[in-house]
Scaffold this active site. Structure first.
Site, PDB file in Angstrom:
ATOM      1  N   SER A  77       0.818  -1.217   0.000  1.00  0.00           N
ATOM      2  CA  SER A  77       0.000   0.000   0.000  1.00  0.00           C
ATOM      3  C   SER A  77       0.847   1.261   0.000  1.00  0.00           C
ATOM      4  CB  SER A  77      -0.898   0.001   1.237  1.00  0.00           C
ATOM      5  OG  SER A  77      -1.532   1.250   1.416  1.00  0.00           O
TER       6      SER A  77
ATOM      7  N   GLU B 292       0.140   3.725   1.640  1.00  0.00           N
ATOM      8  CA  GLU B 292       0.131   4.231   3.017  1.00  0.00           C
ATOM      9  C   GLU B 292       1.467   3.967   3.710  1.00  0.00           C
ATOM     10  OE1 GLU B 292      -2.178   5.819   5.045  1.00  0.00           O
ATOM     11  OE2 GLU B 292      -3.462   6.211   3.323  1.00  0.00           O
TER      12      GLU B 292
ATOM     13  N   TYR C  37      -2.172   0.337  10.442  1.00  0.00           N
ATOM     14  CA  TYR C  37      -2.400  -0.337   9.161  1.00  0.00           C
ATOM     15  C   TYR C  37      -1.154  -0.270   8.282  1.00  0.00           C
ATOM     16  CZ  TYR C  37      -3.893  -0.776   4.291  1.00  0.00           C
ATOM     17  OH  TYR C  37      -3.980  -1.120   2.955  1.00  0.00           O
TER      18      TYR C  37
END
Length: 329
Positions: free
Chosen positions: A128, A130, A152
């Protein structure tokens, strides 16, 4: 010979589009799903795309190595796509341990099951954007340092590096796709793009009058999930595993994304927007902008759907859903 693919997270947005893509390629598609007392609810995305009847679903769990090992042994997949995760960033602060177990250690369990049962299986890990978090470079590529800003993102970073580790330690064909934000009409309502398009549709139909959001100045690189699953497949068709950024190389504020949605149905954002502090994150990721030049050069991949086209498709889908619900059908 018909290729066999196993997809974890098959009932999610990416799993549904990837299933459709692989079926069109002539694959035999299997999906690993968590046992749930709410049977029949989670597979609605597969039903939406009309592919549910062509897929074989298996009860399994990323936290249970024995179930994954049996699954690999039974299916003997040519390709495994690990898309399952606790994937909502906001929830990861409320459930950090679960997020770590599923999103991090779940990847390790699947890699170990493949290594033990069928080491020639090609493996895809859904990494990801992120992971970049507090960005260290204006554009993020495969060589940009990571600085995760949520439980996460930290969990995703473990999944990413353990995939690299298994590739280098055991010679496995294992690839990570560092996917930037990708959306669609199949996106869950908890994600900001779908929250916006559903909110716009509700306001347009007179079911609501406001849209409550948090930090609308954050910038994201948004693409369409339908385009991004093709990149996943392309990675596993290469001679060896590798890591690739998948992105549009365009960043847009949440405010501007909202403007696209509201103007599409002739509404004004400022007439309906409410900034709600409850939706601000403890640690914000301010800007993400992906450099997908490696994917273009090595995979021949590039995004085909613009942000405007995607948002309009999502608004149309939410209008249709709400109108069906209003009519009672």
């Amino acid at each position: 010979m018909t290729k066999r693919a196993l997809i974890t997270g098959i009932t999610g947005q990416d799993g549904a589009y990837l299933s459709q893509f692989l079926l069109d390629k002539g694959y035999e598609v299997h999906g690993a799903v968590r046992r749930s007392s709410h049977g029949g609810v989670a597979d609605h995305r597969l039903q939406w795309l009309g592919v549910l009847d062509q897929i074989k679903l298996h009860d399994s769990n990323l936290l249970d190595l024995s179930s994954l090992s049996r699954l690999i042994q039974e299916i003997q997949p040519d390709e495994v796509y690990n898309l399952a995760a606790q994937s909502f960033v906001a929830t990861s602060w409320h459930q950090p341990l679960l997020t770590g177990q599923v999103t991090a250690m779940g990847v390790n369990n699947m890699l170990e099951a493949i290594r033990l049962m069928k080491p020639d299986t090609r493996f895809y890990q859904a990494s990801s954007s992120e992971m970049y978090g507090l960005i260290q470079q204006p554009e993020q590529s495969e060589t940009t340092p990571f600085y995760p800003r949520s439980p996460y993102a930290v969990a995703k970073l473990y999944g990413h590096w353990i995939t690299v580790n298994y590739r280098e330690s055991f010679g496995m064909h294992a690839s990570s796709g560092i996917l930037f934000n990708h959306e669609s009409p199949l996106r869950g309502l908890e994600f900001v793009t779908r929250k916006v398009t559903n909110g716009v549709a509700r306001i347009k139909l007179g079911l609501s009058n406001e849209l409550r959001l948090g930090n609308i100045d954050a910038k994201r690189d948004w693409g369409h999930a339908r385009d991004y699953v093709k990149a996943m497949w392309l990675m596993l068709q290469q001679e060896s595993g590798d890591d690739y950024v998948v992105a549009t190389n365009r960043t847009t504020t949440i405010r501007d994304m909202c403007e696209i949605a509201f103007s599409y149905v002739d509404l004004k954002l400022d007439d309906h927007l409410v900034i709600d502090p409850a939706f601000f994150r403890p640690a914000e990721v301010d800007v993400l902008l992906g450099d997908a030049s490696k994917a273009r050069q090595k995979l021949g991949w590039e995004a085909e759907t613009t942000l405007e086209q995607m948002i309009q498709e999502m608004v149309d889908a939410d209008l249709a859903r709400l109108q069906i619900k209003q009519s009672g059908n």
